[in-house]
Scaffold this motif. Structure first.
Motif, short mmCIF file in Angstrom:
data_model
loop_
_atom_site.label_atom_id
_atom_site.label_comp_id
_atom_site.label_asym_id
_atom_site.label_seq_id
_atom_site.Cartn_x
_atom_site.Cartn_y
_atom_site.Cartn_z
N LEU A 11 53.20 99.07 71.40
CA LEU A 11 51.74 98.75 71.61
C LEU A 11 51.22 97.86 70.81
O LEU A 11 50.21 97.20 71.00
CB LEU A 11 51.24 100.00 71.65
N TYR A 12 51.41 97.86 69.47
CA TYR A 12 50.67 96.91 68.49
C TYR A 12 51.42 95.57 68.16
O TYR A 12 50.60 94.76 67.61
CB TYR A 12 50.60 97.54 67.34
N ASP A 13 52.54 95.32 68.69
CA ASP A 13 53.05 94.02 68.74
C ASP A 13 53.14 93.25 69.88
O ASP A 13 53.58 92.15 69.85
CB ASP A 13 54.74 94.21 68.23
N GLN A 14 52.05 93.75 70.83
CA GLN A 14 52.11 93.08 72.00
C GLN A 14 51.25 91.56 72.17
O GLN A 14 50.27 91.63 71.21
CB GLN A 14 51.55 94.10 73.25
N HIS A 15 51.48 90.75 72.81
CA HIS A 15 50.79 89.52 72.64
C HIS A 15 49.74 89.47 73.93
O HIS A 15 49.95 90.17 74.66
CB HIS A 15 51.78 88.21 72.95
N ASP A 16 48.95 88.59 73.77
CA ASP A 16 47.57 88.45 74.76
C ASP A 16 48.34 87.55 75.90
O ASP A 16 48.52 86.63 75.69
CB ASP A 16 46.51 88.07 74.22
N PRO A 17 48.30 88.04 77.01
CA PRO A 17 49.02 87.20 78.12
C PRO A 17 48.34 86.02 78.57
O PRO A 17 48.85 85.01 79.02
CB PRO A 17 48.92 88.27 79.53
N GLU A 18 46.98 85.78 78.42
CA GLU A 18 46.19 84.70 78.49
C GLU A 18 45.98 83.80 77.48
O GLU A 18 44.88 82.92 77.59
CB GLU A 18 45.00 85.03 79.36
N ARG A 19 46.50 84.17 76.24
CA ARG A 19 46.00 83.25 75.03
C ARG A 19 46.24 81.83 74.89
O ARG A 19 47.06 81.33 75.83
CB ARG A 19 46.55 83.84 73.61
N PRO A 20 45.61 80.95 74.51
CA PRO A 20 45.73 79.53 74.37
C PRO A 20 46.98 79.36 73.63
O PRO A 20 47.05 79.80 72.38
CB PRO A 20 44.52 78.77 73.84
N ARG A 21 48.08 78.42 73.96
CA ARG A 21 49.18 78.24 72.93
C ARG A 21 49.34 76.78 72.87
O ARG A 21 49.13 75.96 73.66
CB ARG A 21 50.71 78.64 74.06
N ARG A 22 49.57 76.53 71.52
CA ARG A 22 49.61 75.25 71.15
C ARG A 22 50.85 74.55 71.61
O ARG A 22 52.13 74.96 71.78
CB ARG A 22 49.68 75.21 69.40
N LEU A 23 50.65 73.46 71.97
CA LEU A 23 51.82 72.36 72.42
C LEU A 23 52.12 71.43 71.25
O LEU A 23 51.55 70.90 70.63
CB LEU A 23 51.15 71.69 73.74
N VAL A 69 45.87 71.87 80.30
CA VAL A 69 45.98 71.53 78.84
C VAL A 69 44.48 71.01 78.23
O VAL A 69 43.65 70.34 78.91
CB VAL A 69 46.78 70.36 78.61
N GLN A 70 44.15 71.63 77.33
CA GLN A 70 42.81 71.32 76.49
C GLN A 70 43.07 70.53 75.20
O GLN A 70 44.00 71.22 74.49
CB GLN A 70 42.20 72.70 76.22
N PHE A 71 42.23 69.77 74.80
CA PHE A 71 42.17 69.17 73.64
C PHE A 71 41.13 69.44 72.61
O PHE A 71 40.11 69.59 72.82
CB PHE A 71 42.39 67.73 73.81
N ARG A 72 41.74 69.89 71.35
CA ARG A 72 40.77 70.48 70.30
C ARG A 72 41.47 70.11 69.05
O ARG A 72 42.52 70.53 68.79
CB ARG A 72 40.80 71.92 70.44
N ASP A 73 40.67 69.53 68.29
CA ASP A 73 40.73 69.22 66.90
C ASP A 73 42.18 68.33 66.66
O ASP A 73 43.02 68.88 65.92
CB ASP A 73 40.95 70.45 65.88
N ASN A 74 42.41 67.45 67.26
CA ASN A 74 43.58 66.53 67.50
C ASN A 74 44.82 67.55 67.62
O ASN A 74 45.95 67.17 67.24
CB ASN A 74 43.62 66.16 66.30
N SER A 75 44.68 68.29 68.65
CA SER A 75 45.95 69.14 68.96
C SER A 75 45.61 69.48 70.51
O SER A 75 44.46 69.41 70.98
CB SER A 75 45.62 70.63 68.42
N ALA A 76 46.72 69.77 71.11
CA ALA A 76 46.92 70.25 72.65
C ALA A 76 47.06 71.80 72.79
O ALA A 76 47.94 72.10 71.95
CB ALA A 76 47.72 69.46 73.34
N PHE A 77 46.34 72.53 73.75
CA PHE A 77 46.50 73.82 74.01
C PHE A 77 46.88 74.10 75.33
O PHE A 77 45.99 73.47 76.06
CB PHE A 77 45.53 74.40 73.33
N LEU A 78 47.67 75.04 75.68
CA LEU A 78 47.98 75.13 77.08
C LEU A 78 47.18 76.32 77.36
O LEU A 78 47.30 77.50 76.67
CB LEU A 78 49.47 75.47 77.09
N VAL A 79 46.31 76.37 78.30
CA VAL A 79 45.16 77.37 78.69
C VAL A 79 45.57 77.78 80.15
O VAL A 79 45.86 77.14 81.00
CB VAL A 79 43.89 76.72 78.35
N GLY A 80 45.26 79.01 80.22
CA GLY A 80 45.34 79.70 81.64
C GLY A 80 46.72 79.86 82.14
O GLY A 80 46.88 80.38 83.27
#
Length: 160
Positions: A79-91, A57-68
């Motif tokens: 093909l165009y609606d696909q998500h990035d598998p490693e993107r940071p997700r907001r908690l 978990v990484q903290f940025r701008d008073n928010s928590a993000f799940l990374v990795g």
């Protein structure tokens, strides 16, 4: 007369667990957090396609993000609606919880790691653990204690 409805126990459906978390970290506290996802990620999670390998978990701008944390792409999405598998997700945590976790990780050298991901009432939840990294010596001690407990259980079972 109407019949009374049975109260159903809401049991969380486990998507995946981080098996390395308890082996590499000494977990001091746990927190439950929601997670902000896109539709194809939820579909992929319903199939259990998640890997916690390097998650934290990484903290940025008073928010928590799940990374990795790797959530595999959903194969039936275009093909165009696909998500990035490693993107940071907001908690989704309360502000007070974020400040407590942020302060503890900055001061005491603790880290926040994802331990488990599950569905609860149709929503995806993440069980976060506040933990201190174990050194090699304490990992060996844990393995030794586990072996001793298993041997004593075998001995007790053989006497019965």
């Amino acid at each position: 007369m109407g019949k009374k409805k049975k109260k159903s126990k809401v049991t969380p459906n486990t998507i995946g667990t981080n098996k390395q978390a308890r082996r590499l970290y000494e977990i001091l506290e746990t927190f439950e957090a929601g997670i902000s996802l896109v539709g194809s990620e939820v579909k992929s999670l319903r199939g259990g396609h998640v890997s916690f390998k390097d998650g934290y978990v990484q903290f940025r701008d008073n928010s928590a993000f799940l990374v990795g944390v790797h959530i595999a792409p959903y194969d039936k999405t275009g093909l165009y609606d696909q998500h990035d598998p490693e993107r940071p997700r907001r908690l989704l945590l309360h502000k007070a919880e974020i400040t407590v976790l942020k302060d503890k990780t900055e001061q005491k050298g603790l880290s926040v790691i994802p331990m488990k991901m599950y569905f609860s009432r149709g929503k995806v939840k993440v069980l976060l653990g506040l933990g201190r990294g174990k050194n090699v010596h304490s990992k060996k001690q844990d393995l030794k204690a586990k072996d001793i407990a298993r041997d004593t259980a075998r001995q007790l079972a053989s006497y019965k």
